[in-house]
Design a protein around this motif. Structure first.
Motif, PDB file in Angstrom:
ATOM      1  N   VAL A  86       0.858  -1.196   0.000  1.00 43.43           N
ATOM      2  CA  VAL A  86       0.000   0.000   0.000  1.00 43.43           C
ATOM      3  C   VAL A  86       0.890   1.240   0.000  1.00 43.43           C
ATOM      4  CG1 VAL A  86      -1.555   1.359   1.480  1.00 43.43           C
ATOM      5  CG2 VAL A  86      -1.989  -1.074   1.101  1.00 43.43           C
ATOM      6  N   ASN A  87       0.440   2.291  -0.683  1.00 47.53           N
ATOM      7  CA  ASN A  87       1.085   3.607  -0.627  1.00 47.53           C
ATOM      8  C   ASN A  87       0.140   4.563   0.076  1.00 47.53           C
ATOM      9  OD1 ASN A  87       3.595   3.302  -2.150  1.00 47.53           O
ATOM     10  ND2 ASN A  87       2.226   2.784  -3.833  1.00 47.53           N
ATOM     11  N   VAL A  88       0.625   5.163   1.162  1.00 47.94           N
ATOM     12  CA  VAL A  88      -0.131   6.183   1.879  1.00 47.94           C
ATOM     13  C   VAL A  88       0.695   7.462   1.798  1.00 47.94           C
ATOM     14  CG1 VAL A  88      -1.128   6.911   4.076  1.00 47.94           C
ATOM     15  CG2 VAL A  88      -1.134   4.477   3.460  1.00 47.94           C
ATOM     16  N   HIS A  89       0.180   8.447   1.096  1.00 47.22           N
ATOM     17  CA  HIS A  89       0.931   9.692   0.913  1.00 47.22           C
ATOM     18  C   HIS A  89       0.131  10.854   1.482  1.00 47.22           C
ATOM     19  CE1 HIS A  89       3.423  12.795  -0.870  1.00 47.22           C
ATOM     20  NE2 HIS A  89       4.319  11.839  -1.028  1.00 47.22           N
ATOM     21  N   GLY A  90       0.457  11.239   2.720  1.00 47.96           N
ATOM     22  CA  GLY A  90      -0.177  12.401   3.333  1.00 47.96           C
ATOM     23  C   GLY A  90      -1.653  12.232   3.588  1.00 47.96           C
ATOM     24  N   ALA A  91      -2.075  11.031   3.966  1.00 44.82           N
ATOM     25  CA  ALA A  91      -3.495  10.745   4.207  1.00 44.82           C
ATOM     26  C   ALA A  91      -3.737  10.475   5.688  1.00 44.82           C
ATOM     27  CB  ALA A  91      -3.935   9.544   3.382  1.00 44.82           C
ATOM     28  N   LYS A  92      -5.004  10.589   6.089  1.00 50.11           N
ATOM     29  CA  LYS A  92      -5.425  10.272   7.449  1.00 50.11           C
ATOM     30  C   LYS A  92      -6.330   9.054   7.395  1.00 50.11           C
ATOM     31  CE  LYS A  92      -7.811  12.063  11.498  1.00 50.11           C
ATOM     32  NZ  LYS A  92      -8.414  13.224  12.144  1.00 50.11           N
ATOM     33  N   ILE A  93      -6.038   8.069   8.233  1.00 52.99           N
ATOM     34  CA  ILE A  93      -6.845   6.859   8.343  1.00 52.99           C
ATOM     35  C   ILE A  93      -7.325   6.788   9.786  1.00 52.99           C
ATOM     36  CG2 ILE A  93      -6.916   4.357   8.093  1.00 52.99           C
ATOM     37  CD1 ILE A  93      -4.389   4.676   6.244  1.00 52.99           C
ATOM     38  N   GLU A  94      -8.626   6.861   9.976  1.00 51.57           N
ATOM     39  CA  GLU A  94      -9.178   6.818  11.328  1.00 51.57           C
ATOM     40  C   GLU A  94      -9.180   5.385  11.860  1.00 51.57           C
ATOM     41  OE1 GLU A  94     -12.901   8.966  11.041  1.00 51.57           O
ATOM     42  OE2 GLU A  94     -11.851  10.885  10.831  1.00 51.57           O
ATOM     43  N   VAL A 109      -6.419  12.742   1.807  1.00 50.74           N
ATOM     44  CA  VAL A 109      -7.500  11.761   1.895  1.00 50.74           C
ATOM     45  C   VAL A 109      -7.801  11.558   3.370  1.00 50.74           C
ATOM     46  CG1 VAL A 109      -7.968   9.265   1.672  1.00 50.74           C
ATOM     47  CG2 VAL A 109      -7.045  10.555  -0.272  1.00 50.74           C
ATOM     48  N   VAL A 110      -9.075  11.369   3.707  1.00 50.38           N
ATOM     49  CA  VAL A 110      -9.483  10.983   5.053  1.00 50.38           C
ATOM     50  C   VAL A 110     -10.327   9.723   4.919  1.00 50.38           C
ATOM     51  CG1 VAL A 110     -10.760  11.599   7.137  1.00 50.38           C
ATOM     52  CG2 VAL A 110      -9.465  13.363   5.904  1.00 50.38           C
ATOM     53  N   VAL A 111      -9.875   8.651   5.564  1.00 48.66           N
ATOM     54  CA  VAL A 111     -10.618   7.392   5.573  1.00 48.66           C
ATOM     55  C   VAL A 111     -11.365   7.342   6.899  1.00 48.66           C
ATOM     56  CG1 VAL A 111     -10.475   4.880   5.433  1.00 48.66           C
ATOM     57  CG2 VAL A 111      -8.855   6.298   4.128  1.00 48.66           C
ATOM     58  N   GLY A 112     -12.691   7.421   6.841  1.00 48.55           N
ATOM     59  CA  GLY A 112     -13.518   7.457   8.039  1.00 48.55           C
ATOM     60  C   GLY A 112     -13.466   6.164   8.834  1.00 48.55           C
ATOM     61  N   THR A 113     -13.734   6.268  10.117  1.00 47.98           N
ATOM     62  CA  THR A 113     -13.710   5.150  11.051  1.00 47.98           C
ATOM     63  C   THR A 113     -14.472   3.945  10.508  1.00 47.98           C
ATOM     64  OG1 THR A 113     -13.576   6.666  12.915  1.00 47.98           O
ATOM     65  CG2 THR A 113     -14.395   4.457  13.394  1.00 47.98           C
ATOM     66  N   GLY A 114     -13.860   2.777  10.668  1.00 46.81           N
ATOM     67  CA  GLY A 114     -14.526   1.525  10.332  1.00 46.81           C
ATOM     68  C   GLY A 114     -14.678   1.255   8.851  1.00 46.81           C
ATOM     69  N   VAL A 123      -7.297   6.170  -4.271  1.00 46.28           N
ATOM     70  CA  VAL A 123      -8.117   7.187  -3.617  1.00 46.28           C
ATOM     71  C   VAL A 123      -7.463   8.537  -3.902  1.00 46.28           C
ATOM     72  CG1 VAL A 123      -9.205   7.942  -1.490  1.00 46.28           C
ATOM     73  CG2 VAL A 123      -8.731   5.498  -1.836  1.00 46.28           C
ATOM     74  N   ARG A 124      -8.159   9.351  -4.693  1.00 45.20           N
ATOM     75  CA  ARG A 124      -7.607  10.632  -5.141  1.00 45.20           C
ATOM     76  C   ARG A 124      -7.469  11.642  -4.009  1.00 45.20           C
ATOM     77  NH1 ARG A 124     -10.630  12.461 -10.618  1.00 45.20           N
ATOM     78  NH2 ARG A 124     -11.106  10.387 -11.376  1.00 45.20           N
ATOM     79  N   SER A 125      -6.536  12.574  -4.204  1.00 46.70           N
ATOM     80  CA  SER A 125      -6.295  13.642  -3.227  1.00 46.70           C
ATOM     81  C   SER A 125      -7.598  14.316  -2.836  1.00 46.70           C
ATOM     82  CB  SER A 125      -5.357  14.697  -3.816  1.00 46.70           C
ATOM     83  OG  SER A 125      -4.089  14.159  -4.024  1.00 46.70           O
ATOM     84  N   GLY A 126      -7.730  14.555  -1.525  1.00 47.89           N
ATOM     85  CA  GLY A 126      -8.871  15.289  -1.007  1.00 47.89           C
ATOM     86  C   GLY A 126     -10.139  14.485  -0.810  1.00 47.89           C
TER      87      GLY A 126
END
Length: 172
Positions: A86-94, A109-114, A123-126
């Motif tokens: 996986v590549n995570v570049h400046g994203a938030k994962i809850e 990117v923000v990945v919501g809880t659960g 998953v595109r920027s923003g």
């Protein structure tokens, strides 16, 4: 032993009980909580901004975490599984999320809880992923709301990696 490198006066911080595979790489401003695991050939490059990881998180083999200079931060909550390559570049994962193998999460990117991001998704920027949702595709779009059964599967996956890391810590 993992490759841990201070950069610009900042040394990675690793929480109690965390397993670091011998070929894991941690550079600069990387902060990892308790009982997490960073697997083989994973690279956490906190050279331009922080990478902050919660408790009981597994960053699987070949994953790369990085940020955008002076603009983005990687933040990962508790009980999260970040799949192989996986590549995570400046994203938030809850909390309580699963990021499928080969997925890419871009800046802001923000990945919501659960939630679950399916394997090989982009998953595109923003993009703001709704809590308790499944997103898939290129670009990733919402496929469905997740059931309680799906949520239990995500929790079991994270718990499984806690068990796997204990094998490695016990058999040095």
């Amino acid at each position: 032993m993992a490759f841990i490198r201070e950069l610009n006066g900042i040394t990675p911080q690793v929480g109690e009980g965390t397993f670091l595979a011998e070929t894991a790489v941690l550079i600069g401003d990387v902060r990892i909580g308790k009982d997490s695991s960073i697997w083989y050939n994973a690279v956490l490059r906190g050279d331009v901004n922080p990478i902050i990881i919660g408790d009981r998180v597994n960053i699987q083999d070949g994953a790369v975490l990085h940020t955008l200079y002076k603009k983005s931060v990687v933040e990962i909550g508790n009980d999260v599984s970040v799949g192989h390559n996986v590549n995570v570049h400046g994203a938030k994962i809850e909390d309580n999320c699963l990021i499928g193998m080969g997925a890419t999460l871009l800046d802001d990117v923000v990945v919501g809880t659960g939630s679950i991001v399916a394997a090989n998704s982009l998953v595109r920027s923003g993009t703001k992923i709704e809590p308790h949702s499944l997103y898939a595709g290129v670009p990733a779009k919402k496929v469905k709301d997740l059931s309680e059964e799906n949520s239990e599967m995500v929790k079991k996956n994270a718990a499984g990696y806690l068990m796997y890391s204990s094998w490695y810590k016990e058999n040095k």
